[in-house]
Design an enzyme around this catalytic site. Structure first.
Site, short mmCIF file in Angstrom:
data_model
loop_
_atom_site.label_atom_id
_atom_site.label_comp_id
_atom_site.label_asym_id
_atom_site.label_seq_id
_atom_site.Cartn_x
_atom_site.Cartn_y
_atom_site.Cartn_z
CG LEU A 91 -2.05 -1.03 1.24
CD1 LEU A 91 -2.80 -0.97 2.56
CD2 LEU A 91 -3.00 -0.81 0.06
N GLY A 92 2.11 1.14 0.37
CA GLY A 92 2.97 2.31 0.37
C GLY A 92 4.11 2.17 1.35
CG MET A 125 10.83 6.23 10.51
SD MET A 125 10.66 6.76 12.24
CE MET A 125 8.99 7.40 12.24
CG ASP A 177 3.86 13.74 11.94
OD1 ASP A 177 4.10 14.92 11.61
OD2 ASP A 177 4.21 12.77 11.26
CE LYS A 182 3.37 13.83 8.02
NZ LYS A 182 4.82 13.76 7.79
N PRO A 183 -1.58 16.87 6.57
CG PRO A 183 -1.97 18.57 4.99
CD PRO A 183 -1.11 18.22 6.18
#
Length: 238
Positions: A21-22, A26, A139, A141-142
């Protein structure tokens, strides 16, 4: 189908790896099938370069432990976690269909307030649940906000990636000159080894709302130092 070369086909004697999926800085995330409950899930583990680092292995398990304390419709659901036969820790999460807010903004630019505010209200409720559990996300964020539903007409927001989560009042995770997080969205107190609380996430929520409404973050310098100076000295752009 793409798999990391050193991963078992079945993780934890239960999860059959299906596809990638990506990959982040990390961790890797793969699609898998839970052979016990017959569900499609997402499995997260460390990228290859981090797998021999005991500190990162412990941090991944800590992420799962912290996320286990948060139960909310707008927070990605933790299903399971453990350690595979090869000694690598893994986290099992609900599989989500849609895109990140980062991808949404990149395609659509500035979003009208009547579309933006319902999404941010859901994100606010997610953060409230996190804070009620005594945690901060750390964290926001978009890239860590997932939009589920019809393309360009999402109906559900999911807060994801608790890799920088910590208990309220703990020192930030800055290490020397290294800042743990994404500078444009971080409250200034997160830049230093100082105690942070829920207000840091609220600051980040404001930055995300600004970017959703305008198509860009309020402050972004040419480099790290430039961004820091802009945040501390420049007035908020209209």
């Amino acid at each position: 189908m793409h798999r990391s070369p050193d991963l078992d086909g079945i993780v934890g004697d239960r999860y059959l790896i299906l596809d990638s999926l990506g990959q982040g800085a990390m961790s890797d995330v793969h699609l898998a099938k839970d052979q016990r409950d017959r569900l499609i899930v997402a499995i997260k583990w460390l990228v290859h370069s981090r797998r021999q680092d005991a500190v990162f292995r412990e941090k991944l398990l800590q992420e799962a432990e912290l996320l286990s304390h948060v139960k909310h419709a707008n927070v990605v659901q933790l299903l399971d976690y453990g350690t595979a036969h090869n000694g690598q820790p893994y986290i099992v999460l609900e599989a989500l269909t849609g895109e990140t807010l980062h991808e949404y903004i990149a395609r659509n630019g500035a979003t009208p307030s009547e579309d933006a505010l319902p999404l941010m209200l859901q994100l606010g409720r997610a953060l409230q649940a996190v804070h009620d559990a005594g945690l901060i996300h750390g964290d926001v964020k978009p890239q860590n906000i997932f939009l589920c539903g019809e393309m360009d007409k999402p109906d559900t927001v999911k807060l994801i990636d608790f890799g920088f989560a910590q208990s309220c009042g703990e020192n930030s995770q800055a290490d020397g000159d290294t800042v743990a997080g994404t500078l444009e969205y971080m409250a200034p107190e997160q830049w230093h080894d100082s105690a942070v609380d829920a207000r840091a996430d609220i600051y980040s929520l404001g930055v995300v709302l600004y970017e959703l409404l305008t198509g860009r973050p309020p402050f972004k310098g040419r480099n790290t130092t430039g961004t820091m100076i802009a945040v501390l000295t420049e007035p908020l752009p209209p």
